[in-house]
Scaffold this active site. Structure first.
Site, PDB file in Angstrom:
ATOM      1  N   SER A 125       0.812  -1.216   0.000  1.00  7.86           N
ATOM      2  CA  SER A 125       0.000   0.000   0.000  1.00  7.86           C
ATOM      3  C   SER A 125       0.851   1.274   0.000  1.00  7.86           C
ATOM      4  O   SER A 125       1.796   1.417   0.782  1.00  7.86           O
ATOM      5  CB  SER A 125      -0.928   0.014   1.215  1.00  7.86           C
ATOM      6  OG  SER A 125      -1.655   1.225   1.265  1.00  7.86           O
ATOM      7  N   LEU A 126       0.469   2.205  -0.881  1.00  4.15           N
ATOM      8  CA  LEU A 126       1.111   3.517  -0.925  1.00  4.15           C
ATOM      9  C   LEU A 126       0.430   4.533  -0.006  1.00  4.15           C
ATOM     10  O   LEU A 126       0.893   5.671   0.104  1.00  4.15           O
ATOM     11  CB  LEU A 126       1.089   4.069  -2.351  1.00  4.15           C
ATOM     12  CG  LEU A 126       2.176   3.637  -3.327  1.00  4.15           C
ATOM     13  CD1 LEU A 126       1.972   4.336  -4.662  1.00  4.15           C
ATOM     14  CD2 LEU A 126       3.567   3.938  -2.784  1.00  4.15           C
ATOM     15  N   SER A 127      -0.657   4.138   0.627  1.00  7.97           N
ATOM     16  CA  SER A 127      -1.406   5.092   1.450  1.00  7.97           C
ATOM     17  C   SER A 127      -0.548   5.762   2.521  1.00  7.97           C
ATOM     18  O   SER A 127      -0.661   6.981   2.724  1.00  7.97           O
ATOM     19  CB  SER A 127      -2.617   4.402   2.093  1.00  7.97           C
ATOM     20  OG  SER A 127      -3.576   4.072   1.109  1.00  7.97           O
TER      21      SER A 127
ATOM     22  N   THR B  73      -8.793  -1.259   2.612  1.00  3.17           N
ATOM     23  CA  THR B  73      -8.633  -1.844   1.298  1.00  3.17           C
ATOM     24  C   THR B  73      -9.158  -3.272   1.368  1.00  3.17           C
ATOM     25  O   THR B  73      -9.735  -3.691   2.374  1.00  3.17           O
ATOM     26  CB  THR B  73      -7.169  -1.753   0.824  1.00  3.17           C
ATOM     27  OG1 THR B  73      -7.083  -2.199  -0.524  1.00  3.17           O
ATOM     28  CG2 THR B  73      -6.233  -2.559   1.706  1.00  3.17           C
TER      29      THR B  73
ATOM     30  N   LYS C   5     -13.655  -3.745   2.739  1.00  8.63           N
ATOM     31  CA  LYS C   5     -14.547  -2.634   2.414  1.00  8.63           C
ATOM     32  C   LYS C   5     -16.013  -2.928   2.721  1.00  8.63           C
ATOM     33  O   LYS C   5     -16.780  -2.007   3.002  1.00  8.63           O
ATOM     34  CB  LYS C   5     -14.381  -2.230   0.950  1.00  8.63           C
ATOM     35  CG  LYS C   5     -13.017  -1.637   0.634  1.00  8.63           C
ATOM     36  CD  LYS C   5     -12.920  -1.175  -0.799  1.00  8.63           C
ATOM     37  CE  LYS C   5     -11.554  -0.582  -1.099  1.00  8.63           C
ATOM     38  NZ  LYS C   5     -11.441  -0.054  -2.474  1.00  8.63           N
TER      39      LYS C   5
ATOM     40  N   GLY D  14     -13.889  -6.012 -16.827  1.00  6.91           N
ATOM     41  CA  GLY D  14     -13.895  -6.666 -15.529  1.00  6.91           C
ATOM     42  C   GLY D  14     -15.162  -6.395 -14.745  1.00  6.91           C
ATOM     43  O   GLY D  14     -15.915  -5.461 -15.055  1.00  6.91           O
TER      44      GLY D  14
ATOM     45  N   GLY E 252     -15.126  -7.120 -10.993  1.00  2.08           N
ATOM     46  CA  GLY E 252     -14.785  -7.388  -9.604  1.00  2.08           C
ATOM     47  C   GLY E 252     -15.241  -6.281  -8.676  1.00  2.08           C
ATOM     48  O   GLY E 252     -16.107  -5.470  -9.013  1.00  2.08           O
TER      49      GLY E 252
ATOM     50  N   TYR F 128      -1.760   0.793 -10.382  1.00  2.00           N
ATOM     51  CA  TYR F 128      -0.662   1.751 -10.270  1.00  2.00           C
ATOM     52  C   TYR F 128       0.688   1.069 -10.084  1.00  2.00           C
ATOM     53  O   TYR F 128       1.734   1.723 -10.192  1.00  2.00           O
ATOM     54  CB  TYR F 128      -0.912   2.757  -9.138  1.00  2.00           C
ATOM     55  CG  TYR F 128      -0.952   2.197  -7.738  1.00  2.00           C
ATOM     56  CD1 TYR F 128       0.214   1.971  -7.022  1.00  2.00           C
ATOM     57  CD2 TYR F 128      -2.171   1.933  -7.113  1.00  2.00           C
ATOM     58  CE1 TYR F 128       0.174   1.470  -5.728  1.00  2.00           C
ATOM     59  CE2 TYR F 128      -2.222   1.443  -5.833  1.00  2.00           C
ATOM     60  CZ  TYR F 128      -1.045   1.209  -5.131  1.00  2.00           C
ATOM     61  OH  TYR F 128      -1.101   0.715  -3.854  1.00  2.00           O
TER      62      TYR F 128
ATOM     63  N   GLY G  94      -3.951   4.470 -12.043  1.00  2.00           N
ATOM     64  CA  GLY G  94      -4.334   4.130 -10.681  1.00  2.00           C
ATOM     65  C   GLY G  94      -3.781   5.084  -9.649  1.00  2.00           C
ATOM     66  O   GLY G  94      -4.410   5.311  -8.605  1.00  2.00           O
TER      67      GLY G  94
END
Length: 276
Positions: A17-19, A64, A68, A128, A130, A217, A238
């Site tokens: 995760s880049l959060s 994430t 969710k 997609g 999903g 991303y 992304g």
């Protein structure tokens, strides 16, 4: 001295995760020296105990996959946006312990598109079906004035997308994944598939495509995004989505205007470092 305030992203897996990079960059720019943002590996089974263990220092959570939907029963209230897709990616915690859920993915998608000059289109395609596809449909309900064609692999996924379309007021049409190359002729194509799933479509990119929104991303650019850019057309990535939804999270949790440019730069630098 200001009180210590905590926030974090939860999910499984979470190491990628880049959060934390984005939120910490915002805190630094805003001078929020007593704020911290971490990541925790939490699955659905561990989520209730984690949430119950939060104290008054906690300001918010980012969620994430696969949390969710699992977070919803643990909340006091959720926004209409989150309810529309039964997915919460943001929880704001008040000092009295109240937990409110929201979905910033949907407005984040719309903001990312508008930033790249996409206001409205008369039709769109989704690759997609999903978890991300329902948020994409919700975003398209405010962007696309006509039908949205979803390219799916199974009858069950087709039924899900039809159901989301009815719920969100979107004219959803279903097509088999075998014909996914036809999606590339839509004025707006949203790819919600895992890494590698659209690589084989790259050779089918038309000479003058519309706009591609690829929600991945890392790795970036995808094969499809590279070919799209080579054709001289617009690509929304992304990272654009991640930054815009994180901006909204920072603003909800801190009450301050988030520094979008600073957050994007931090994300770009982190992705460049990963690629080395």
């Amino acid at each position: 001295m200001s009180a210590v305030r905590r926030a974090a992203v939860l999910g499984s897996p979470i190491a990628h995760s880049l959060s934390p990079v984005l939120h910490r960059a915002a805190y630094s720019e805003l001078g929020l020296d007593t704020w911290s943002y971490d990541r925790f590996e939490v699955d659905e089974a561990a989520l209730p105990a984690f949430v119950e263990g939060l104290d008054a220092s906690w300001a918010g959570l980012s969620l994430t996959m696969p949390l969710k939907r699992a977070i919803i029963p643990l909340l006091d209230d959720i926004s209409g946006t989150a309810a529309s897709v039964e997915a919460v990616n943001t929880v704001v915690l008040t000092e009295d312990g109240r937990r409110t859920g929201d979905n910033t993915d949907i407005p984040g998608m719309i903001a990312a598109l508008r930033e790249r000059g996409v206001g409205t289109v008369d039709s769109a395609a989704i690759l997609g079906a999903g978890a991300t596809a329902s948020s994409a449909l919700a975003a398209l309900s405010g962007v696309c004035s006509g039908p949205v064609t979803a390219y799916v692999r199974s009858a069950a996924r087709a039924d899900e997308m039809r159901g989301w379309g009815e719920r969100l007021g979107v004219d959803v049409r279903i097509a088999d994944w075998a014909a996914a190359d036809q999606a590339l002729h839509a004025p707006l194509v949203v790819a919600t598939t895992p890494a590698g799933a659209t690589d084989a479509l790259a050779d089918a990119v038309p000479d003058a495509p519309g706009t591609l929104f690829d929600v991945l991303y890392d790795p970036w650019p995808t094969v499809l995004a590279s070919r799209w850019s080579a054709a001289g057309a617009g690509v929304v990535g992304g990272l654009d989505l991640l930054v815009h939804q994180a901006v909204l999270q920072v603003e909800q949790m801190t009450g301050r205007q988030a520094p979008l440019a600073v957050m994007r730069s931090a994300g770009e630098q982190a992705l460049t470092a990963r690629a080395r």
